[in-house]
Design a protein around this motif. Structure first.
Motif, PDB file in Angstrom:
ATOM      1  N   ASP A  70       0.832  -1.208   0.000  1.00  0.00           N
ATOM      2  CA  ASP A  70       0.000   0.000   0.000  1.00  0.00           C
ATOM      3  C   ASP A  70       0.865   1.256   0.000  1.00  0.00           C
ATOM      4  O   ASP A  70       0.557   2.236  -0.699  1.00  0.00           O
ATOM      5  N   LEU A  71       1.933   1.242   0.799  1.00  0.00           N
ATOM      6  CA  LEU A  71       2.824   2.396   0.874  1.00  0.00           C
ATOM      7  C   LEU A  71       3.436   2.705  -0.487  1.00  0.00           C
ATOM      8  O   LEU A  71       3.421   3.857  -0.953  1.00  0.00           O
ATOM      9  N   ILE A  72       3.975   1.683  -1.147  1.00  0.00           N
ATOM     10  CA  ILE A  72       4.648   1.895  -2.430  1.00  0.00           C
ATOM     11  C   ILE A  72       3.642   2.292  -3.512  1.00  0.00           C
ATOM     12  O   ILE A  72       3.872   3.233  -4.287  1.00  0.00           O
ATOM     13  N   ALA A  73       2.507   1.588  -3.570  1.00  0.00           N
ATOM     14  CA  ALA A  73       1.495   1.907  -4.585  1.00  0.00           C
ATOM     15  C   ALA A  73       0.971   3.326  -4.405  1.00  0.00           C
ATOM     16  O   ALA A  73       0.868   4.095  -5.373  1.00  0.00           O
ATOM     17  N   ASN A  74       0.652   3.709  -3.174  1.00  0.00           N
ATOM     18  CA  ASN A  74       0.111   5.040  -2.927  1.00  0.00           C
ATOM     19  C   ASN A  74       1.151   6.135  -3.121  1.00  0.00           C
ATOM     20  O   ASN A  74       0.814   7.265  -3.504  1.00  0.00           O
ATOM     21  N   THR A  75       2.420   5.817  -2.852  1.00  0.00           N
ATOM     22  CA  THR A  75       3.489   6.779  -3.117  1.00  0.00           C
ATOM     23  C   THR A  75       3.575   7.079  -4.609  1.00  0.00           C
ATOM     24  O   THR A  75       3.720   8.239  -5.024  1.00  0.00           O
ATOM     25  N   LEU A  76       3.461   6.045  -5.442  1.00  0.00           N
ATOM     26  CA  LEU A  76       3.488   6.224  -6.894  1.00  0.00           C
ATOM     27  C   LEU A  76       2.236   6.952  -7.372  1.00  0.00           C
ATOM     28  O   LEU A  76       2.303   7.842  -8.239  1.00  0.00           O
ATOM     29  N   ILE A  77       1.086   6.600  -6.815  1.00  0.00           N
ATOM     30  CA  ILE A  77      -0.171   7.249  -7.203  1.00  0.00           C
ATOM     31  C   ILE A  77      -0.138   8.732  -6.850  1.00  0.00           C
ATOM     32  O   ILE A  77      -0.550   9.594  -7.645  1.00  0.00           O
ATOM     33  N   GLN A  78       0.348   9.053  -5.665  1.00  0.00           N
ATOM     34  CA  GLN A  78       0.431  10.451  -5.248  1.00  0.00           C
ATOM     35  C   GLN A  78       1.339  11.247  -6.174  1.00  0.00           C
ATOM     36  O   GLN A  78       1.033  12.390  -6.523  1.00  0.00           O
ATOM     37  N   GLN A  79       2.454  10.645  -6.593  1.00  0.00           N
ATOM     38  CA  GLN A  79       3.366  11.325  -7.506  1.00  0.00           C
ATOM     39  C   GLN A  79       2.675  11.627  -8.827  1.00  0.00           C
ATOM     40  O   GLN A  79       2.792  12.743  -9.367  1.00  0.00           O
ATOM     41  N   MET A  80       1.939  10.648  -9.372  1.00  0.00           N
ATOM     42  CA  MET A  80       1.220  10.865 -10.633  1.00  0.00           C
ATOM     43  C   MET A  80       0.131  11.915 -10.470  1.00  0.00           C
ATOM     44  O   MET A  80      -0.078  12.766 -11.341  1.00  0.00           O
ATOM     45  N   GLN A  81      -0.561  11.861  -9.345  1.00  0.00           N
ATOM     46  CA  GLN A  81      -1.659  12.787  -9.096  1.00  0.00           C
ATOM     47  C   GLN A  81      -1.160  14.228  -8.977  1.00  0.00           C
ATOM     48  O   GLN A  81      -1.736  15.158  -9.569  1.00  0.00           O
ATOM     49  N   GLU A  82      -0.075  14.408  -8.217  1.00  0.00           N
ATOM     50  CA  GLU A  82       0.431  15.757  -8.000  1.00  0.00           C
ATOM     51  C   GLU A  82       1.080  16.349  -9.243  1.00  0.00           C
ATOM     52  O   GLU A  82       1.179  17.576  -9.366  1.00  0.00           O
ATOM     53  N   ASN A  83       1.500  15.498 -10.165  1.00  0.00           N
ATOM     54  CA  ASN A  83       2.125  15.975 -11.396  1.00  0.00           C
ATOM     55  C   ASN A  83       1.189  15.931 -12.591  1.00  0.00           C
ATOM     56  O   ASN A  83       1.614  16.179 -13.721  1.00  0.00           O
ATOM     57  N   SER A  84      -0.084  15.624 -12.349  1.00  0.00           N
ATOM     58  CA  SER A  84      -1.076  15.639 -13.427  1.00  0.00           C
ATOM     59  C   SER A  84      -1.410  17.096 -13.785  1.00  0.00           C
ATOM     60  O   SER A  84      -1.597  17.932 -12.894  1.00  0.00           O
ATOM     61  N   PRO A  85      -1.501  17.408 -15.079  1.00  0.00           N
ATOM     62  CA  PRO A  85      -1.816  18.797 -15.470  1.00  0.00           C
ATOM     63  C   PRO A  85      -3.222  19.234 -15.072  1.00  0.00           C
ATOM     64  O   PRO A  85      -3.480  20.425 -14.950  1.00  0.00           O
TER      65      PRO A  85
END
Length: 457
Positions: free
Chosen positions: A436-451
């Motif tokens: 969960d930690l790794i998946a959510n870390t990756l998801i948060q990165q994509m979310q915060e860098n989404s235009p």
């Protein structure tokens, strides 16, 4: 084992930002996992202060580390006088059951004969003194993991006594978090195994608030349990590399096997389904009992989580760093969930990291594998390979910040977040938290860098 490693040609000789910690620090952690034990650093006051500060920042608990407080005079004429004074002071102030003495670079360089000095102290002091155990831990000869495993071996070799057959087993978990040790004890209780865990700092370094300062917190492996390690049905030891930077050294389980014929079961740290399955299979063979339904359900839920999160982690590129055996276990887990490890690095210098990964994890692995690496070298490689995520302790934060990639904080040390002692890595439950930690870390990165940003996946 034949030593093999992959390292790039260095154009410098200095370590600029070590991906390891000093050897007596590892010894101190083990000594803290013994009931009534006070660690005593035989060297300068700075060594003990550094270790105290480093451990307190991670565990957020008081960590008393005594020192023999070397001066210029001591460095010239030897540390015997200082050690005698320190032993008397620690005995008077703490009334410990055992004092664990770890040497430092300075006391090793000047050549203090610890065995002789301790024998002299015992002879002069009589019988009314605590147990004394020492371990040679010069930092120029290893890392905190050498200090950790050598100290476990020293404790077992000092106390193990053959008397009668027991129904217990020995657990040598290696350097795990207090939360991991607590979970491990829960598993062993659920499968009805009486176990001796060495070390056991699960309560000492994750203590309850009582409103009063305890010089010697309750908990830890007892001296009697250390004696009984020689009579166990088997020893389960996590980790393949352990203290093998010196081929002549023996791990605790190897010592018990060669000296007391206690069978040794050597396993990967149980992170991920495959490694955790192997651990439960070993317990099943020892007890002849089925795995409790509680854990088969945890396993099933973990598989379901893998399926749910697969599309968010598949083919992401990861850099993994930390202690050698911890790195091996994390890479094994990443192989299960489809994350590609592009670089693994450790400050350890066993020369076995590449060999173990290829033998135990993936024979065709194309991972860049580096031991004896520092963080500046990791940063240099990261700039070239552009990973999606870093997985390791908080010391890699500046690399993640500079490159604009996320860091999943696991292992030791975690100095920039709360809860380092509460991070659970092992078993199906710990693997679930890690996934969960790794998946959510990756998801948060994509979310915060989404235009445009998004609120649903």
């Amino acid at each position: 084992m034949e030593k093999t490693t992959e390292t790039s040609e260095k154009n410098f000789t200095s370590t600029r930002n070590a991906c390891k910690v000093c050897t007596p620090l590892g010894a101190s952690i083990v000594f803290k996992g013994v009931e009534g034990c006070v660690p005593l650093i035989h060297g300068s006051q700075g060594c003990a202060t550094y270790i105290r500060r480093y451990l307190i920042s991670h565990y957020k608990e008081p960590v008393d580390i005594a020192s023999t407080n070397f001066s210029e005079e001591t460095a010239i004429f030897g540390g015997e006088k200082n050690l005698f004074i320190a032993l008397k002071n620690v005995t008077k102030q703490y009334n410990p059951k055992i004092i664990g003495i770890a040497t430092t670079c300075l006391s090793e360089v000047i050549g203090d004969d610890m065995r002789k000095i301790i024998y002299k102290y015992k002879t002069e002091s009589g019988t009314n003194i605590p147990e004394l155990v020492f371990v040679n831990t010069p930092s120029f000869m290893g890392t905190h993991m050498n200090g950790f495993h050598d100290t476990v071996s020293s404790l077992v070799s000092n106390f193990a006594t053959k008397n009668q057959n027991q129904h217990s087993i020995n657990i040598f978990p290696g350097f795990l978090s207090p939360a991991d040790l607590q979970h491990l004890k829960e598993i062993l209780e659920d499968v009805s195994i009486k176990a001796i865990m060495v070390p056991d700092y699960s309560d000492i370094l994750d203590n309850e608030y009582t409103g009063e300062y305890e010089k010697l917190p309750k908990g830890g492996t007892t001296i009697e349990e250390l004696k009984q390690t020689a009579n166990a049905k088997a020893s389960v030891e996590f980790g393949y590399i352990l203290n093998k930077s010196n081929p002549q050294t023996k791990s605790a389980a190897e010592f018990l096997k060669s000296n007391f014929n206690v069978p040794r079961i050597n396993l990967n740290i149980p992170i991920g389904i495959k490694a955790t399955d192997a651990f439960f299979d070993a317990l099943k063979k020892i007890t002849n009992n089925k795995t409790p339904e509680k854990y088969t359900k945890q396993r099933g839920k973990l598989i379901d989580a893998y399926v749910d999160g697969h599309k968010y982690v598949f083919e992401k590129k990861a850099v993994v760093y930390g202690e050698e055996d911890f790195v091996v276990a994390i890479i094994s887990f990443l192989e299960e969930i489809g994350i590609e490890t592009v670089l693994c690095a450790s400050g350890g210098n066993s020369g076995l990291l590449k060999q173990i990964i290829q033998e135990k994890i993936n024979p065709s692995s194309k991972i860049q594998i580096h031991d004896n690496f520092d963080f500046e070298e990791i940063a240099t490689v990261c700039k070239e390979i552009k990973p999606d995520i870093l997985i390791g302790n908080s010391k890699g934060y500046y690399i993640a910040r500079e490159l604009g990639i996320p860091l999943a904080r696991v292992g030791f040390p975690i100095h920039d977040r709360l809860g380092g002692s509460r991070i659970k890595h092992i078993g199906y439950e710990g693997t679930q938290a890690l996934f969960d930690l790794i998946a959510n870390t990756l998801i948060q990165q994509m979310q915060e860098n989404s235009p445009v940003g998004y609120k649903y996946m």
